[in-house]
Design a protein around this motif. Structure first.
Motif, PDB file in Angstrom:
ATOM      1  N   UNK A   1       0.700  -1.036  -0.108  1.00  0.00           N
ATOM      2  CA  UNK A   1      -0.096  -0.052   0.104  1.00  0.00           C
ATOM      3  C   UNK A   1       0.948   1.250   0.030  1.00  0.00           C
ATOM      4  N   UNK A   2       0.926   1.684  -1.163  1.00  0.00           N
ATOM      5  CA  UNK A   2       1.612   3.153  -1.074  1.00  0.00           C
ATOM      6  C   UNK A   2       1.733   4.043  -0.014  1.00  0.00           C
ATOM      7  N   UNK A   3       2.936   4.270   0.612  1.00  0.00           N
ATOM      8  CA  UNK A   3       3.214   5.439   1.624  1.00  0.00           C
ATOM      9  C   UNK A   3       3.645   6.551   0.887  1.00  0.00           C
ATOM     10  N   UNK A   4       4.324   6.591  -0.134  1.00  0.00           N
ATOM     11  CA  UNK A   4       4.448   7.735  -1.144  1.00  0.00           C
ATOM     12  C   UNK A   4       4.753   7.107  -2.460  1.00  0.00           C
ATOM     13  N   UNK A   5       4.936   7.992  -3.758  1.00  0.00           N
ATOM     14  CA  UNK A   5       5.062   7.690  -4.918  1.00  0.00           C
ATOM     15  C   UNK A   5       5.951   7.896  -5.820  1.00  0.00           C
ATOM     16  N   UNK A   6       7.130   8.189  -5.227  1.00  0.00           N
ATOM     17  CA  UNK A   6       8.363   8.624  -6.082  1.00  0.00           C
ATOM     18  C   UNK A   6       8.591   7.374  -7.145  1.00  0.00           C
ATOM     19  N   UNK A   7       8.541   6.601  -6.766  1.00  0.00           N
ATOM     20  CA  UNK A   7       9.031   5.234  -7.659  1.00  0.00           C
ATOM     21  C   UNK A   7       7.759   5.013  -8.911  1.00  0.00           C
ATOM     22  N   UNK A   8       6.509   5.119  -8.382  1.00  0.00           N
ATOM     23  CA  UNK A   8       5.529   5.133  -9.527  1.00  0.00           C
ATOM     24  C   UNK A   8       5.726   6.069 -10.324  1.00  0.00           C
TER      25      UNK A   8
ATOM     26  N   UNK B   1       0.838  16.201 -10.045  1.00  0.00           N
ATOM     27  CA  UNK B   1       0.484  15.934  -8.679  1.00  0.00           C
ATOM     28  C   UNK B   1      -0.927  15.063  -8.575  1.00  0.00           C
ATOM     29  N   UNK B   2      -1.016  14.351  -7.365  1.00  0.00           N
ATOM     30  CA  UNK B   2      -2.364  13.666  -7.199  1.00  0.00           C
ATOM     31  C   UNK B   2      -2.543  13.695  -5.850  1.00  0.00           C
ATOM     32  N   UNK B   3      -3.810  13.521  -5.465  1.00  0.00           N
ATOM     33  CA  UNK B   3      -4.362  13.653  -3.839  1.00  0.00           C
ATOM     34  C   UNK B   3      -4.957  12.320  -3.662  1.00  0.00           C
TER      35      UNK B   3
ATOM     36  N   UNK C   1      -1.627  14.883  -0.531  1.00  0.00           N
ATOM     37  CA  UNK C   1      -1.268  15.648  -1.976  1.00  0.00           C
ATOM     38  C   UNK C   1       0.152  15.656  -1.972  1.00  0.00           C
ATOM     39  N   UNK C   2       0.704  14.676  -3.057  1.00  0.00           N
ATOM     40  CA  UNK C   2       2.084  14.541  -3.418  1.00  0.00           C
ATOM     41  C   UNK C   2       2.293  15.136  -4.956  1.00  0.00           C
ATOM     42  N   UNK C   3       3.225  16.210  -4.961  1.00  0.00           N
ATOM     43  CA  UNK C   3       3.483  16.494  -6.322  1.00  0.00           C
ATOM     44  C   UNK C   3       4.700  16.282  -6.905  1.00  0.00           C
ATOM     45  N   UNK C   4       5.261  16.053  -8.208  1.00  0.00           N
ATOM     46  CA  UNK C   4       6.733  15.506  -8.423  1.00  0.00           C
ATOM     47  C   UNK C   4       6.938  16.294  -9.671  1.00  0.00           C
TER      48      UNK C   4
ATOM     49  N   UNK D   1      11.918  16.496  -7.898  1.00  0.00           N
ATOM     50  CA  UNK D   1      11.627  17.049  -6.763  1.00  0.00           C
ATOM     51  C   UNK D   1      10.119  16.484  -6.093  1.00  0.00           C
ATOM     52  N   UNK D   2      10.007  16.341  -4.742  1.00  0.00           N
ATOM     53  CA  UNK D   2       8.784  16.194  -4.401  1.00  0.00           C
ATOM     54  C   UNK D   2       7.984  16.946  -3.333  1.00  0.00           C
ATOM     55  N   UNK D   3       6.742  16.945  -3.417  1.00  0.00           N
ATOM     56  CA  UNK D   3       5.904  18.146  -2.691  1.00  0.00           C
ATOM     57  C   UNK D   3       4.806  17.543  -2.063  1.00  0.00           C
ATOM     58  N   UNK D   4       4.795  17.272  -0.789  1.00  0.00           N
ATOM     59  CA  UNK D   4       3.841  16.770   0.051  1.00  0.00           C
ATOM     60  C   UNK D   4       2.808  17.872   0.687  1.00  0.00           C
TER      61      UNK D   4
END
Lengths: 440, 440
Positions: free
Chosen positions: A106-113, A133-135, A158-161, A314-317
């Protein structure tokens, strides 16, 4: 909404394991219900607030030029093996095996994807910059979930990349998010201060946490008083323009969380009367990490010189569900929550003091219709509860305004308009009250 | 949105494992990307459509008097042990063990959890009726996920649950959902037919599937032709009034899925020229199941006579992510998708035929600004691609209208307006085209 058709299960007392005020109030006001440790159902009132917070985050991401998409909650373990984080992540990762014995999580964050998605379609310098980004719901299997939605296991984020050709370009994306975050939290009535954060082994100065100040905050923070008063740049910012001055202005002054605090520097750089030490809550985190994922995962782009190089990321949460707790920590009193108007579940509470009285009910209906039409999203308490209980509930759930309509006042042509935040009460004719609220 | 800042990774060809047209088109038009078997990322364009479908479902649930909330994706296994379904559910349930060795699962549906929430707060006949819904990701570990989002593992579903004092009252909730579903699907440009469904061991006639007709549908269905033409009741329905006549009208005529079909009855009840056998896709399912969960889970309400009895329940599902596939199956041609306006990701596509020509770009910008202001959500293709590729992409992604602006036309004071569904093309002055689109 008419309360008789709605569902707000308020509680007289919060369960004893709720240690902080936002957790207690969210349970008492019927916003959430715990379904397992650190896992909550969002009851109707809480759901409305969550959606309003989410919408503000979305609008400010869009304004900053980020593009919304949506990644799934369940991910392949193989993706995380590529980056090397599958083993590193430890017990906070919820690991799952499906019916075909395939390793999922269960994704804890999404850098890889997101890196996988980028590399599938984007191969050239012409394909960058990208800011996506996605929420979405995330899961971190905290050893000891606590403080309600502030440190839950299943939480909305919300995490943006960002994907850029080099570090200079990446800094522009970083600045976009930096400014967007200031505006985002300001719209929720929060005072947020960006504070330099630990970048770990990658180094560099491109990582900031956004800290909301609240007396009951989770950790101690230290900063120059002027940062708190500086305010947000606002909706007129040109995100295509140079944002560096706005960022510099806010990073020139001292600001540090407990982990990053240097007492000597604080004393040397900040005049004594400007030294603020306060409690804070982290609600956002932005981070430039260069080629940390693009290198092992081979997300390469061809440069104008024909050579392939790893893309800079970069990533932005933003902690969307956590923000609800932070807003309550920052805005409540002994009677309950005090919602800022921008995230209030309903704009006005109308209290019918005598639901069995036809004239009173007619006046309530009139106010309800007019305020609905004006887009004020009224909540009409049309139940048979006694007046005292209605007052207490209305204070507890914290709508910005209360309109109290009863037979005695109506005889004198008056209703009562109460401002929740100040407690200020006005007696005035119904039409005038409606007009004020509709225009306010 | 300007395409140069957006992200629509169209593909020349769909992967060979995409067997049905909606799956092929969703991949080719850059709506989704597969992240694991039956698990998809929703790319920006797909995400926009998903949100529009979700919003229509939400508005029609609200109109019918259902109250929105949100339950988490992860549930405690213990809850399902109470109802007896934990063992019964089989391999489709994604079972999870957390770091403290606690049994969890990714919710495939929410009867147990909503029953737990109801029984925690509602104890009396005064607390019913309740009609609650949420729109949340679910997971079913299909043995063989296929057909893209039509039979995925992680999927978005609207599920509503009703709680009533007895079967008569429950039927009213059932009718609300029955009518809401007709309106929901009609707003998406779909022809849906309610068909009697198998109620299993509980019996009774209160279960219907809602089937969308599409030539490429997954299964065969049989019904009276008049049902298809009957249309939806529309937004003016009084959901507090008696909905039974509306329901009766639509259940009096023969309609059955393959599993429920009785050839003899079909022949006897339906005149030969009205016998329709067609392909269909299930997009909704409503179900009254009485006390199936409330009895084992002890969700009891005190009746006016002072006695406690199990509450009567129903559940009502709509496959939100599946609907995207169904809409495409029902509305496409050899060039791509044809979105109904209500769910189109953008309202108009503006094609700049010569991005390097200042006058053409200025005309495009003018149209873009005007249509944005008019709320038409234009997508402006301002990229340097050649015209042929731009036409093909615009047809593929299926926006309802295309506005083609090029230097040659502009010299004659003309632009081209194309209707995607009919292929109809009009040459007209830019201002007139903008006006038509803005008012349309």
């Amino acid at each position: 909404m008419r309360l008789s058709r709605y569902f707000i299960p308020v509680l007289k007392e919060a369960p004893s394991d709720a240690q902080i005020v936002s957790h207690q109030l969210m349970l008492r006001a019927g916003l959430i219900r715990q379904e397992a440790a650190g896992i909550y159902a969002w009851l109707p009132l809480g759901h409305r607030v969550l959606r309003k917070i989410e919408q503000i985050v979305r609008e400010e991401q869009d304004r900053a030029g980020a593009v919304e998409m949506l990644m799934p909650t369940i991910q392949l373990a193989d993706l995380w093996r590529e980056s090397g984080r599958y083993e590193d992540y430890g017990q906070e990762m919820l690991r799952i095996v499906d019916r075909h014995e395939r390793d999922l999580l269960y994704g804890p964050t999404n850098e890889e994807m997101i890196t996988e998605i980028f590399r599938a379609y984007c191969k050239s310098y012409k394909d960058v910059p990208k800011l996506l980004y996605h929420i979405q719901w995330k899961f971190r299997d905290e050893r000891r979930p606590r403080f309600g939605v502030m440190r839950g296991r299943e939480f909305l984020m919300k995490d943006a990349y960002s994907f850029d050709i080099d570090e200079d370009a990446a800094r522009k994306a970083y600045n976009r998010m930096f400014v967007a975050y200031l505006n985002t939290f300001a719209r929720m009535g929060l005072k947020s201060v960006p504070m330099r954060a630990d970048t770990g082994p990658i180094g560099g100065d491109l990582s900031h946490e956004f800290i909301v100040l609240a007396e009951t905050g989770e950790s101690e923070v230290f900063c120059h008083q002027d940062l708190v008063e500086m305010g947000a740049p606002g909706a007129d910012v040109d995100f295509d323009g140079d944002l560096q001055p706005l960022v510099d202005e806010r990073t020139a002054l001292y600001a540090a969380t407990e982990e990053m605090h240097e007492a000597d520097r604080f004393a040397a750089e900040v005049p004594e009367d400007k030294r603020l030490s306060a409690r804070g809550i982290e609600v956002g985190h932005i981070f430039y990490f260069g080629t940390k994922y693009s290198e092992p995962m081979k997300a390469l782009v061809t440069h104008p010189d024909g050579k392939e190089r790893p893309v800079h990321m970069g990533s932005y949460g933003v902690g969307v569900s956590r923000l609800m707790g932070a807003i309550i920590e920052a805005s409540h009193d002994e009677n309950g929550i005090i919602w800022p108007e921008s995230v209030a579940p309903f704009g006005v509470g109308i209290i019918n003091m005598r639901s069995d009285d036809a004239d009173t009910s007619a006046a309530c209906d009139k106010a309800y219709e007019a305020l609905t039409k004006a887009g004020k999203e009224p909540l009409l308490d049309d139940t048979g509860e006694r007046a005292g209980a209605k007052f207490a509930t209305m204070d507890l759930i914290g709508l910005p305004y209360q309109l109290v309509i009863g037979p005695r006042g109506l005889k004198e042509g008056k209703v009562e308009l109460k401002v929740r935040r100040t407690g200020e009460k006005l007696e005035l004719p119904l039409d005038e009250a409606i007009k004020r609220l509709a225009e306010g």
